[in-house]
Structures are given as C-alpha cells and as structure tokens.
Motif scaffolding. Sequence first.
Motif, mmCIF file in Angstrom:
data_model
loop_
_atom_site.group_PDB
_atom_site.id
_atom_site.type_symbol
_atom_site.label_atom_id
_atom_site.label_comp_id
_atom_site.label_asym_id
_atom_site.label_seq_id
_atom_site.Cartn_x
_atom_site.Cartn_y
_atom_site.Cartn_z
ATOM 1 N N GLN A 167 37.173 -18.281 28.970
ATOM 2 C CA GLN A 167 37.629 -18.104 27.606
ATOM 3 C C GLN A 167 37.402 -16.652 27.168
ATOM 4 O OE1 GLN A 167 39.176 -20.662 26.064
ATOM 5 N NE2 GLN A 167 38.815 -21.879 27.915
ATOM 6 N N ASP A 180 44.177 -12.497 25.276
ATOM 7 C CA ASP A 180 43.143 -12.815 26.268
ATOM 8 C C ASP A 180 42.780 -11.621 27.140
ATOM 9 O OD1 ASP A 180 45.614 -12.803 27.508
ATOM 10 O OD2 ASP A 180 45.412 -14.776 28.448
ATOM 11 N N ARG A 214 38.280 -12.649 25.928
ATOM 12 C CA ARG A 214 39.045 -11.535 26.481
ATOM 13 C C ARG A 214 38.556 -11.188 27.880
ATOM 14 N NH1 ARG A 214 42.307 -8.912 22.798
ATOM 15 N NH2 ARG A 214 42.034 -9.544 20.623
#
Length: 345
Positions: free
Chosen positions: A93, A203, A95
Amino acid sequence: MLKLDDWVKQMTRQTVQKLPFQAENAQQWEEWRDALKSKLAELAGTFEEHRVELEPETVETSDLGDVIRERVVLTTSPGLRMPVYILRPAQKQGRLPVIAALHGHGYGSKEIVGLHPDGSEMTGDPGIHRSFALELARHGYLVVAPELIGFGERRLEEDEGKPPKDNSCYRLTAAFMMAGGTIGGFRSYEARRAIDYALQRGDADASRVGCMGLSGGGMVCALTSALDDRIKTAVISGYTNTFDDSILAMRHCIDNYIPGILEWAEMPDMIGLIAPRPLMIEAGENDRIFPLHGTRKAVSVLQKVYRTAGVPERFEADIFEGGHEIHGTVSYAWFDRWLGERGGE
C-alpha cells in the motif's frame, strides 16, 4: 596498403574525442559532466518539442495474485500512441518507488512482464530478459515498462506479419537520422514520458525512481539516466562496453549508433554522466556481442569517474557467469539498497 577492415579500424580509433573523461578533481568532473551532457542531448536529440498531454487509457488489468499488471496507452507525440505495462505488488500500500524497465531486442514489452508474444502467460524458459519487470514488481516496486518504438505492437506495417522478434529498427533509424535525430534519443524521450505517467499516479513515490534495461534497452537506460536527473539509480545490463570493442567491432542493429558521438566521447564516458547517482552494470562473461574485454575497459573508466566524483561506493559491476542476458541476483538488491525505505544507507 591497408585492408579495408584495418583502414576502418584505424579511422575510428584515430578519431580524437573532444570530451573524454580526464578530470582530476571534483570541479573538473562537474565541468566535464555538464559539457558532455549538453553535447549528448544535442547528438541524440531530446524530442521535447514532441511533448503533448499523455491522455492515458487503461485497456487491460490482470490480477496475478502477487502482482497487478495493467496495460495503459499514452500519447507521446501528436498522433502517436505508446502502450506501457504498469506492474505493482498486490499487497503493498502507499506510494512505491518506481522503476522504468526497458526491454531489448525481442518481441517487446510483453517479454519482460511474463507474457508470450500472443499475450498468454509465460511458461518455461523466460529467455534472456528473465521477465525482469515482473520480478522487480515482486520485489516491491511500481514498474513501468514501455513498448519501445520499432518492437512488438509498434512495428511498421510492412513488418507486422513477420515473426514476433523481427523489428522495424532499420527503417525507423534511417527516418530519424534523415530528420536530424536518432531512434535512441526518441526511445529515451518516450521512456521519460512513461516515467512522467508513472509519477502522476497516486501510488508512486517521485523521490525514488530507478531505471533498468537490457542490451538495446540498456542503451536507452544509459541515455535516459544520463539526461534525466529524476532517476536516482540505474542498472545497465548487457550493454556497458566501448564502442570500439562492441558495436564498431561487429554487426549490430543500426539503432545502437549515435552519429558523431566518437568526436566527443566513448561509451563509458557517456554512461559516466549518470554519476554521482548510483550505477550498477551487469555483464555476462560469455556475452559475445558486448564482449568482456571491452566491458572491463569501461568498468575501469567508470571507477575513475565515481572516484573523482567522491562517491566510489555508488558504482558496482556484476560480472556473472552467463551470456547476453539479465542476471538480477545482485541488481535487485542494488535497487533495494538505494531505493528502499532507507535508501542510500
């Protein structure tokens, strides 16, 4: 009288480079780097005048269990679209660090993301590319793998019915050179646009960007990493050598050539522009088209560049038992070292 072969060798070897690496201190190194970087951009071409809105369109999504693989199409030049694969670890999960994965000669980006030419999942021998984009995603990276122009789905119409590994390099290279540019420069431009797209995603961690390429993709990796300071670390596989010992010593694809480059620098000088950012090269002991003796010469120059820049620890060479292929055993850990959550420690 000289044989033609000997005359050609003499001509290229007697070409005096205007900007070879000869710096003896950090200030001279910086002056050399800035001058050669500017000249390389001029010779290869940056193609920034082609920049348009990317207009991304996601056309395919596959859940592989441990990796989510997307296929996105981008606009890189007016009227020109480029497919890219985006791979991310399914369980991570937040960046993620980004790596641009650049394929070499073969059937295109499918070859590095775990697919056969027809789009079916790869089984058996993964070939020289070792599905390295997929492996990088499994190591925790957000990977962007563009389809370089001239390969796979981006071949000229006359080549579309040929075997998957055939390419359109010759005619495309000729067209770019006649127009005053190079196909290597354009591929580097499109790689930078692929990175642009990746960094627009929610992300992606824009502070942690890497690049990895094999063979012709190694050349594009070298150009892109030299010209784009967003790239914080690079792995060049199956390419690092001297021009004299590799692409001038035997028949290579015409897309490897940058007109006029020998007037200014040799290959390790060009690659040395990546310093002071971390760089690893992979080279198989039995690589017949980028032979080991030329690689060792290049390594020697690159070691001097990194020592003069004051960061010798940021350069490593993985000379492995193998041929013209991705190794990965050391390079994946290299990315972890420099792009991981505690990168650079």
